[in-house]
Write a protein that holds these residues in place. Structure first.
Motif, PDB file in Angstrom:
ATOM      1  N   ARG A 227       4.694  -5.662 -11.226  1.00 35.37           N
ATOM      2  CA  ARG A 227       5.974  -6.373 -11.040  1.00 35.37           C
ATOM      3  C   ARG A 227       6.772  -6.306 -12.328  1.00 35.37           C
TER       4      ARG A 227
ATOM      5  N   GLU B 281       4.558  -2.768   2.671  1.00 32.05           N
ATOM      6  CA  GLU B 281       5.890  -2.262   2.402  1.00 32.05           C
ATOM      7  C   GLU B 281       6.887  -3.384   2.136  1.00 32.05           C
ATOM      8  N   SER B 282       6.596  -4.568   2.650  1.00 31.00           N
ATOM      9  CA  SER B 282       7.513  -5.689   2.455  1.00 31.00           C
ATOM     10  C   SER B 282       7.253  -6.444   1.157  1.00 31.00           C
ATOM     11  N   ILE B 283       6.135  -6.158   0.513  1.00 29.46           N
ATOM     12  CA  ILE B 283       5.840  -6.820  -0.762  1.00 29.46           C
ATOM     13  C   ILE B 283       6.881  -6.372  -1.782  1.00 29.46           C
ATOM     14  N   PRO B 284       7.507  -7.320  -2.485  1.00 29.13           N
ATOM     15  CA  PRO B 284       8.605  -6.958  -3.390  1.00 29.13           C
ATOM     16  C   PRO B 284       8.139  -6.294  -4.681  1.00 29.13           C
ATOM     17  N   PHE B 285       6.831  -6.270  -4.953  1.00 29.50           N
ATOM     18  CA  PHE B 285       6.349  -5.610  -6.150  1.00 29.50           C
ATOM     19  C   PHE B 285       5.555  -4.371  -5.747  1.00 29.50           C
TER      20      PHE B 285
ATOM     21  N   ASN C 144       3.471   1.854  -2.170  1.00 32.06           N
ATOM     22  CA  ASN C 144       4.435   1.297  -1.215  1.00 32.06           C
ATOM     23  C   ASN C 144       5.867   1.616  -1.672  1.00 32.06           C
ATOM     24  N   LYS C 145       6.819   1.209  -0.863  1.00 33.32           N
ATOM     25  CA  LYS C 145       8.215   1.558  -1.124  1.00 33.32           C
ATOM     26  C   LYS C 145       8.710   0.981  -2.441  1.00 33.32           C
ATOM     27  N   ALA C 146       8.232  -0.236  -2.788  1.00 31.83           N
ATOM     28  CA  ALA C 146       8.698  -0.885  -4.011  1.00 31.83           C
ATOM     29  C   ALA C 146       8.304  -0.100  -5.256  1.00 31.83           C
TER      30      ALA C 146
END
Length: 739
Positions: free
Chosen positions: A253, A160-164, A179-181
């Motif tokens: 990304r 979830e913390s991965i920005p892509f 995930n959220k991104a």
């Protein structure tokens, strides 16, 4: 064992009757004592009756110790409420059994997780009698569960913390996880994505390059990568496809911003190349052996060498005597330390020297290693010639300042003295060296002049405009006071900020004396002009005095009434003369910083009796935190008295005078006197302040004339607003004293 339920010494039975009545057959005893799981027999209050060795070992107590305790004592406080609640329900017969996981507190104080199974035992009549509890140590299991939970949470948090975007696809192209991104990439909420078919969710992607690459990764079970523009908005995406056991995992990304930055970089590079090419400064790039790699046209124009003469060689413009100095500068820049604005000389092809400003920047690689040297050279020969001329001009001005009787001081913006003319010694008997060493030149002045010159200096810096003020030196009564006219000029730099302040002071004591003589002469002239008016004003009461005196001399009746009229006329003559003397007599004035509220209250108190006789009420409205004013308080009180008396006398049948004091929007002080009198017609309003013009039956008009004069000397003003039948408003405006 006694089969009828008698005592057995190996059971460590309790000595209570309750324990003695409990029948324990041989098989149950064997199970109870030899079970690998903890077991305990408790009464309905959860007190221990029998405990087996496994239970004692689990909690770290001796069996005899446990028989003196109860379940609540050895239960963890976080589990206590639930345990007591379930045990109470069990003891009441509401439930036959319960099974929970809970923590017990061992004898050492350490908690241990156990699986607990409690069963209610009834007697022959079916009434609840005992509780049988079985326990199993599940501490390791709970630790594994916690570790697994932590691991899952960590992995989930990581994803979830991965920005892509991370997208898990099954073999049938259904999305199993995002995930959220991914919400920002797909423009859908997570709940609207998971479980959907990718190509049904994005049907337009079937015709895109992404469709082909995703299928290739899925079918050939290989890693693929694609960087492609997609959609009507022309946004760029970088996608990696990694095969998984269920299907493939996508790492997506968005790189639209990076693409824009890349394009901007290329555009900036082209612009930079154009700037270097057309820059007026000579620009060159040297390798670390100090050989020229490139030069711009300005370089060849300024120094006269052709590009072919320069490329691949050390710079030919360095004079021989400056070779060591230049090499030291090159070495400093090669270590990563830039050289900025270093003034030196360079050699023209025609063998004449040029004054230049040299800047050297190290050009570094992505690994922060110096790869080359960027050199910018500005020809400052013309500015150097101008500087020399300015220096000569400054020297000329210094000679003038040193031989003038005007006092010249140059101050920095923080008040430090940078220059003091020698004339201070002759004019003020002050050594210029002392002023140069002083923390502030203002320390040589006494209040209020110290505050005045400091405020004047601050005002010059704030307004960035020249200004003039008058100062007195010294303030001690034992010495002769000199008056100086001070002209201040702020010196403005190229950046629009004040760099310094020049103050030129001139002794104008003689001029002030001459002005005073002229003022007295003017007063004599005014007195001559007022003579006719004074004669007229005094002749009428004198005629009455003379007539009544003669009448009394001849023995006329009603002498008391005559004397009363004569006293009134004498008082009128005295009032006219006193007001005229105030106008004509030179006043010794000392200005001090004063608050206006106490002055107003003193005046109102002074006039209270007269106001009461006229049935007039005076009401003040004073704004808090009013600024002080520099004033002569007795003169200011005289103005207030004149205006308040006018307001009282304008209401012969009584009324209210409102006094308002407040700070104006531009920082001045406003004092307003508003009455409820008959008002003043417009044709008479403009004549207020003229000598002997008055709207009152027994007035002289000199009071307002004096008020105008006093307020003018205080830098203030007075104006009137009035309408017949609606009263009069007198407004005083005074400058606030600076803190």
């Amino acid at each position: 064992m006694n089969q009828s339920g008698g005592r057995n010494s190996n059971m460590h039975l309790s000595d209570t009757d309750e324990a003695a009545d409990f029948p324990l057959c041989g098989l149950s005893y064997q199970w109870f004592t030899q079970s690998a799981f903890g077991a305990a027999l408790m009464n309905l209050d959860c007190g221990f009756i029998y405990v087996n060795p496994a239970f004692s070992s689990l909690l770290g107590y001796e069996e005899i110790q446990l028989k003196q305790l109860s379940i609540p004592v050895v239960t963890h406080h976080d589990e206590l409420l639930r345990c007591v609640h379930l045990s109470s329900q069990l003891a009441a017969g509401l439930i036959p059994t319960f099974q929970i996981e809970q923590r017990f507190i061992q004898n050492s104080g350490v908690s241990v997780w156990c699986s607990v199974n409690a069963t209610l035992l009834r007697d022959e009549q079916g009434e609840p009698r005992y509780i049988l509890m079985q326990t199993q140590n599940i501490d390791d299991k709970k630790k594994l569960e916690a570790a697994l939970h932590t691991s899952v949470n960590t992995f989930s948090t990581l994803l979830e913390s991965i920005p892509f975007a991370v997208v898990m696809l099954k073999a049938d192209w259904h999305i199993s996880y995002v995930n959220k991104a991914a919400e920002a990439i797909f423009k859908h909420k997570i709940e609207d994505i998971v479980g959907r078919n990718l190509w049904m969710l994005f049907p337009e992607a079937v015709s895109s390059p992404f469709y082909k690459e995703f299928h290739r990764s899925m079918e050939e079970r290989i890693y693929t990568y694609l960087h492609q523009c997609y959609g009507p908005e022309k946004r760029w995406y970088e996608v990696s496809c990694q095969p998984t056991k269920e299907g493939i995992c996508l790492f997506i990304r968005e790189t639209t911003l990076l693409k824009k930055q890349e394009n901007a970089y290329l555009e900036t590079k082209l612009q930079l190349d154009a700037i270097i090419k057309h820059a007026p400064d000579a620009i060159s790039i040297l390798d670390l052996q100090y050989r020229i790699l490139t030069v711009n046209p300005a370089y060849t124009d300024i120094f006269g060498f052709s590009e072919d003469e320069l490329l691949g060689k050390p710079p030919l413009i360095i004079p021989e005597e400056l070779t060591l100095e230049t090499n030291a500068l090159f070495q400093q820049a090669a270590r990563g330390i830039p050289v900025v604005g270093y003034e030196t000389k360079r050699l023209h092809k025609g063998k004449h020297m040029l004054d230049v400003s040299l800047t050297i920047f190290p050009l570094k690689s992505a690994e922060n290693l110096v790869m080359a040297l960027f050199i910018s050279i500005r020809d400052i020969s013309e500015s150097k010639r101008t500087e020399r001329l300015l220096r000569q001009t400054e020297e000329s001005y210094r000679i003038i300042a040193a031989n003038t009787y005007d006092l010249v001081v140059l101050l920095s913006t923080d008040g430090l003295v940078k220059y003091v003319s020698p004339s201070h010694q002759q004019v003020m008997n002050v050594d210029p060296a002392i002023l140069l060493e002083a923390e502030s030149p203002f320390s040589y002045f006494e209040e209020p002049w110290k505050s005045q010159v400091s405020d004047f200096f601050d005002e010059l810096i704030r307004r960035k405009e020249p200004g003039t003020t008058e100062l007195h030196w010294p303030a001690q009564a034992s010495e002769q006071v000199k008056t100086f006219e001070v002209n201040g000029v702020p010196v403005i730099g190229l950046d629009g900020c004040v760099e310094s302040v020049v103050m030129v002071s001139r002794d104008i004591s003689e001029r002030k004396h001459t002005e005073e003589l002229l003022r007295r002469s003017c007063k004599l002239s005014v007195a001559g002009q007022l003579a006719a008016g004074i004669a007229h004003e005094i002749r009428n009461p004198l005629t009455a005095l003379k007539g009544f005196t003669q009448f009394m001399y001849e023995g006329g009746p009603h002498k008391y009434q005559y004397l009363k009229i004569m006293m009134s006329e004498l008082t009128r003559i005295e009032q006219i003369i006193n007001e005229l003397l105030i106008l004509a007599k030179p006043q010794a004035v000392t200005y001090r910083k004063r608050q206006t509220e106490p002055l107003l209250r003193d005046v109102i108190s002074f006039l209270r009796s007269q106001a009461n006789l006229n049935e007039v009420q005076m009401i003040m409205h004073i704004q808090s935190n009013l600024p002080a004013v520099h004033c002569e308080e007795n003169q200011l009180k005289q103005v207030f008295i004149n205006l308040l008396k006018n307001g009282i006398e304008a209401m012969p049948h009584g009324g209210i005078v409102q006094i308002y004091a407040q700070k104006t929007f531009n920082g001045m002080l406003s004092i307003v006197f508003q009455d409820q009198g008959f008002g003043i017609p417009a044709e008479e309003l403009s004549r207020l302040g003229e000598p002997f013009f008055t709207t009152k039956e027994k007035g002289s008009g000199l009071g307002l004339m004096i008020s105008y004069k006093i307020l003018g000397e205080h830098g203030g003003s007075l104006r009137f607003n009035s309408e017949p039948g609606r009263g009069t408003i007198a407004t005083i405006i005074l400058p606030a004293a600076n803190d």
